[in-house]
Design an enzyme around this catalytic site. Structure first.
Site, mmCIF file in Angstrom:
data_model
loop_
_atom_site.group_PDB
_atom_site.id
_atom_site.type_symbol
_atom_site.label_atom_id
_atom_site.label_comp_id
_atom_site.label_asym_id
_atom_site.label_seq_id
_atom_site.Cartn_x
_atom_site.Cartn_y
_atom_site.Cartn_z
ATOM 1 N N PRO A 1 0.822 -1.211 0.000
ATOM 2 C CA PRO A 1 0.000 0.000 0.000
ATOM 3 C C PRO A 1 0.855 1.259 0.000
ATOM 4 O O PRO A 1 1.867 1.349 0.693
ATOM 5 C CB PRO A 1 -0.802 -0.132 1.297
ATOM 6 C CG PRO A 1 -0.874 -1.599 1.547
ATOM 7 C CD PRO A 1 0.449 -2.136 1.084
ATOM 8 N N GLU A 2 0.440 2.226 -0.803
ATOM 9 C CA GLU A 2 1.123 3.501 -0.887
ATOM 10 C C GLU A 2 0.219 4.578 -0.287
ATOM 11 O O GLU A 2 -0.795 4.259 0.339
ATOM 12 C CB GLU A 2 1.499 3.793 -2.345
ATOM 13 C CG GLU A 2 2.384 2.705 -2.947
ATOM 14 C CD GLU A 2 2.750 2.943 -4.410
ATOM 15 O OE1 GLU A 2 2.843 4.117 -4.821
ATOM 16 O OE2 GLU A 2 2.929 1.955 -5.148
ATOM 17 N N HIS B 1 -6.620 -14.656 9.315
ATOM 18 C CA HIS B 1 -5.321 -14.076 9.636
ATOM 19 C C HIS B 1 -5.459 -12.913 10.625
ATOM 20 O O HIS B 1 -4.677 -11.957 10.573
ATOM 21 C CB HIS B 1 -4.623 -13.621 8.356
ATOM 22 C CG HIS B 1 -4.422 -14.720 7.359
ATOM 23 N ND1 HIS B 1 -3.540 -15.757 7.569
ATOM 24 C CD2 HIS B 1 -5.022 -14.974 6.160
ATOM 25 C CE1 HIS B 1 -3.577 -16.584 6.533
ATOM 26 N NE2 HIS B 1 -4.472 -16.138 5.675
ATOM 27 N N ARG C 1 0.538 -11.984 5.570
ATOM 28 C CA ARG C 1 1.980 -12.217 5.452
ATOM 29 C C ARG C 1 2.777 -11.731 6.665
ATOM 30 O O ARG C 1 3.982 -11.972 6.734
ATOM 31 C CB ARG C 1 2.497 -11.540 4.179
ATOM 32 C CG ARG C 1 1.821 -12.087 2.914
ATOM 33 C CD ARG C 1 2.300 -11.384 1.661
ATOM 34 N NE ARG C 1 1.625 -11.881 0.471
ATOM 35 C CZ ARG C 1 1.795 -11.380 -0.758
ATOM 36 N NH1 ARG C 1 2.621 -10.366 -0.934
ATOM 37 N NH2 ARG C 1 1.136 -11.887 -1.784
ATOM 38 N N ARG D 1 20.738 16.180 -5.694
ATOM 39 C CA ARG D 1 21.061 14.755 -5.578
ATOM 40 C C ARG D 1 21.552 14.203 -6.909
ATOM 41 O O ARG D 1 21.066 14.589 -7.973
ATOM 42 C CB ARG D 1 19.834 13.971 -5.104
ATOM 43 C CG ARG D 1 19.359 14.444 -3.742
ATOM 44 C CD ARG D 1 18.462 13.459 -3.070
ATOM 45 N NE ARG D 1 18.157 13.904 -1.712
ATOM 46 C CZ ARG D 1 17.642 13.147 -0.778
ATOM 47 N NH1 ARG D 1 17.363 11.876 -1.030
ATOM 48 N NH2 ARG D 1 17.396 13.625 0.427
#
Length: 283
Positions: free
Chosen positions: A2-3, A95, A115, A157
């Protein structure tokens, strides 16, 4: 994983369903889900029992729930974590890792994680901003995000555009999916050197990042499988609007060229060979 749009969708749900409620009981069903809370499950439970959740906040991909004690619950969804609101009589999920009940007898908050890469922990005195995540940069949807400082840091950068977008100390919340989408909208290849981009070009890219994140939030995020859902168990539908990610071999929606997939940091990047030409290697 997820973002920002997925995590923001969950945050909005938590703000609606748990803010102002007092925790009655806490059950830890799997120790890995509180592995970041080093004192262990008994301490985790003791710090939260009887505490009132004040709000739901977010920094990048991290959530935190400020408590009336001045502490905070930090949450990270990992690959498959879900924070679900469920009636007490609902059957336990296969889960289920952590359960919170509340003194008002209303819906429970359940942390479900197939997971177990995600988890919860308690940050002492972390209600305003947990020190564990203070190093993470503000995200571009944050009203205090400093565009000028971001442009300066970007151009100072010596790295590639996509690597910079994924650097959570530079700009948070952007992951593989939305980086590819923003770069496609900006007609930039992910390997474009950051220090060779002009200030207007960086600002344009930042604008596209904001646009795609905002549209994805409205759509409830992107769900490729049942592992990401909101607090009501519903999937996001931004997948239908993806222009780059996952579209290998399909025609570019801008020029019709077959989209390409390239290896990137043990993941995949998707782009258009024509609209997003790879920058020439320096001689």
């Amino acid at each position: 994983m997820p973002e920002l749009p997925e995590v923001e969708t969950v945050r909005q749900g938590l703000a609606k369903w748990v803010a102002g409620r007092t925790i009655k009981t806490v059950e830890v069903h799997h120790p890995r889900s509180i592995r970041r809370h080093l004192p262990g499950d008994a301490h985790f439970i003791a710090m939260l029992t009887g505490r009132t959740i004040l709000d739901a906040s977010r920094r990048g991909k991290y959530l935190w729930l400020p408590l009336d004690s001045g502490d905070a619950i930090i949450g990270h969804l990992g690959m498959s974590g879900q924070l679900l609101m469920q009636p007490a009589e609902a059957e336990d999920e296969k889960h289920l890792r952590i359960r919170f009940t509340f003194t008002d007898g209303g819906p429970e908050l359940r942390f479900v994680d197939q997971r177990t890469f995600g988890g919860l922990s308690v940050s002492e005195d972390g209600a305003e901003l947990p020190h564990e995540i203070a190093h993470i940069a503000r995200d571009p949807m944050d009203e205090l995000f400093d565009d000028d400082a971001f442009v300066d840091r970007w151009r100072s950068r010596h790295t590639e555009a996509k690597r910079a977008l994924l650097d959570q100390t530079l700009i948070s919340g952007v992951g593989n999916i939305y980086a590819d989408e923003a770069l496609w909208r900006a007609s930039l290849h992910g390997a474009r050197p950051t220090d060779q981009m002009t200030r207007p070009a960086v600002r344009r890219l930042l604008g596209h990042v904001r646009d795609v994140l905002g549209e994805a939030i409205v759509a409830g995020g992107t769900s490729f499988d049942e592992l990401y859902v909101n607090v009501n168990g519903e999937s996001g539908y931004f997948e239908r609007a993806l222009n780059a990610y996952g579209r290998e071999g399909e025609p570019c929606r801008r020029c019709g060229t077959a989209m390409r997939r390239e290896q990137f940091m043990n993941r995949s990047s998707f782009s258009c060979p024509r609209c997003q030409p790879r920058p020439r290697a320096p001689r």
